[in-house]
Write a protein that holds these residues in place. Sequence first.
Motif, short mmCIF file in Angstrom:
data_model
loop_
_atom_site.label_atom_id
_atom_site.label_comp_id
_atom_site.label_asym_id
_atom_site.label_seq_id
_atom_site.Cartn_x
_atom_site.Cartn_y
_atom_site.Cartn_z
N TYR A 157 1.01 -1.13 0.16
CA TYR A 157 0.09 0.09 0.07
C TYR A 157 0.71 1.23 -0.14
O TYR A 157 1.58 1.44 0.84
N GLY A 158 0.85 1.98 -0.97
CA GLY A 158 1.78 3.21 -1.10
C GLY A 158 1.56 4.38 -0.21
O GLY A 158 0.48 4.35 0.35
N PHE A 159 2.19 5.49 -0.18
CA PHE A 159 2.09 6.45 0.63
C PHE A 159 1.57 7.71 -0.32
O PHE A 159 2.47 7.86 -1.54
N ASN A 160 0.37 8.34 -0.06
CA ASN A 160 0.18 9.45 -0.74
C ASN A 160 -0.24 10.64 0.22
O ASN A 160 0.27 10.79 1.30
N THR A 161 -0.46 12.07 -0.50
CA THR A 161 -0.97 12.89 0.43
C THR A 161 -2.31 12.68 1.04
O THR A 161 -3.26 11.95 0.44
N PRO A 162 -2.60 13.25 2.10
CA PRO A 162 -4.08 13.26 2.87
C PRO A 162 -5.13 14.09 1.56
O PRO A 162 -5.06 15.02 1.29
N ASP A 163 -6.05 12.77 1.21
CA ASP A 163 -6.85 13.33 0.36
C ASP A 163 -8.17 12.72 0.70
O ASP A 163 -8.44 11.56 0.78
N PRO A 164 -9.31 13.81 0.76
CA PRO A 164 -10.36 13.60 1.06
C PRO A 164 -11.52 12.39 0.13
O PRO A 164 -12.27 11.80 0.44
N MET A 209 -7.58 3.07 -5.04
CA MET A 209 -6.53 3.64 -4.29
C MET A 209 -6.91 3.92 -2.76
O MET A 209 -6.12 4.61 -2.06
N ASN A 210 -8.11 3.48 -2.45
CA ASN A 210 -8.49 3.93 -1.05
C ASN A 210 -7.75 3.30 0.01
O ASN A 210 -8.22 3.70 1.29
N LEU A 211 -6.66 2.27 -0.30
CA LEU A 211 -5.86 1.78 0.92
C LEU A 211 -4.46 2.52 0.96
O LEU A 211 -3.84 2.00 1.76
N LEU A 212 -4.38 3.46 0.32
CA LEU A 212 -3.31 4.17 0.27
C LEU A 212 -2.87 4.85 1.80
O LEU A 212 -3.98 5.30 2.50
N LEU A 213 -1.57 4.74 2.19
CA LEU A 213 -1.34 5.32 3.50
C LEU A 213 -1.13 7.01 3.36
O LEU A 213 -0.49 7.28 2.49
N ALA A 234 4.42 4.27 12.73
CA ALA A 234 3.47 3.18 12.95
C ALA A 234 2.82 2.61 11.60
O ALA A 234 2.60 1.46 11.42
N MET A 235 2.55 3.50 10.47
CA MET A 235 2.25 3.22 9.38
C MET A 235 3.10 2.29 8.59
O MET A 235 2.82 1.28 8.20
N MET A 236 4.47 2.69 8.59
CA MET A 236 5.49 1.77 8.14
C MET A 236 5.38 0.42 8.87
O MET A 236 5.75 -0.68 8.10
N GLU A 237 5.24 0.43 10.38
CA GLU A 237 5.35 -1.08 10.85
C GLU A 237 4.38 -1.75 10.43
O GLU A 237 4.52 -3.01 9.99
N LYS A 238 3.07 -1.27 10.03
CA LYS A 238 1.90 -2.17 9.39
C LYS A 238 2.23 -2.47 7.98
O LYS A 238 2.12 -3.81 7.90
#
Length: 446
Positions: free
Chosen positions: A154-161, A167-171, A181-185
């Motif tokens: 699951y990739g990392f993106n900007t906070p986006d409402p 892509m709704n599982l992106l961090l 904590a996100m990286m740990e998961k």
Amino acid sequence: MKNRILALALIGSLIYADAVAQTTSLVLLKNATVIDGTGAAPKKNTDILIAGGQISAIQKDIKASGAREIDLTGKTVMPSLICAHAHVGTLKGTTSSADNYTRDNLLRHLKKYEDYGVSAILSMGTDRPLIFNGLIDSTQNGLLPGAMLYSAGYGFNTPDPNPGSWMNLLLRPDSPEEVPAMMEKLAIVKPTVVKIWVDDHGGNAQKMKPEIYQAIIREAHKHNIRIAAHLFYVEDARKLTEAGIDVIAHSIRDKEVDEDLLTKMKEKNVTYIPTLSLDEYQFVYAGNPDWINDAFFKASLEPGVFEMITNKAYGEKIKNSPDYQRNISAFKTAMINLKKIYDAGIRVALGTDSGAFPVRTQGFTEHLEMELMVKAGLTPAQAITISTRNAAEALRIASEKGTLEQGKKADLLILTANPMDDIKNTRKIESVWKEGKEVSKGPIAK
């Protein structure tokens, strides 16, 4: 006594069956032109001995008692392709959606890649939990048909409402403090790389802040996971390289790269994945590309896509888009930068972003990407090495595949024409082999 005789007979039959199995697993490809993917000159009139799914020998005039011989006079053998930037599971028909992400759809996509001679792909950051419960391992261990699957999780993106449905599982961290904590998961699913998006999408979105991506890079490296960046701008490439990025997953497209950046990328051992075809797809359907009616292309399309892209209104919409000229300019800059980056001695690996959207068709696009590399000024030999050995290095699987060498998996393509003469000859697939067995006659021989 009778039982002992029966037991001995059974043992004997098992030994014989094993011996027969070992003998029949010997395959000898004779008299081929061999492109081994290392960058070496093609070897003419060369034999390849395959035993137990691996390459046992490559040389002239191999003799192997009991081997099944296949005469490949006039034909070319090369390693199967590896795509270090792709997407699977979400594409179906003219849609790209999380609703499409099923086991059957994933396996269908992996088989399509295999039919086009692509034996491994790295899915870049848009995957879902389904694949992390054995499916990835099964593909990598040859227990399922199709290409081997690797994932960026699951990739990392900007906070986006309003994230896209697929892509709704992106961090989406709001601050650097949220990243550990996100990286740990994320580390639990053992991603091949971590994908980050650092792009404003032509000024239409907020770009990830440096303090956020610096934290992501730092935390990923603590877990010995590399970082791959989606980007567009040369200055972002510079800052990300300085921050410790491992992979640039798209072309730099706003400006030509300068010597400072080239030096930094080489010093930091950054891998560059140009995805030239993505940029061509952004504008090419405003006209009629020379491959639009090619059976090799059409076989790769999802149902309904050909009708969509050949519709006059679709082409007019592209031509009238405010991004039309920008996309053409970006493509031209990407071509120039690929040549500069390659000539600087920076590792370039095949990646296409195929499978993300319906127009980025799976399988054909990998062959188109090699054609575009050659148009950018590389030789066919360089494009092939980028698409085999270098891509295997990008996935860290070069010890077992990516080149045709003794001890490596016999994952290869048999072609009816030599791509050294014309890179488009990679599309003339007679058969696709996976671990020493023919698994496909190519996409248009069905």
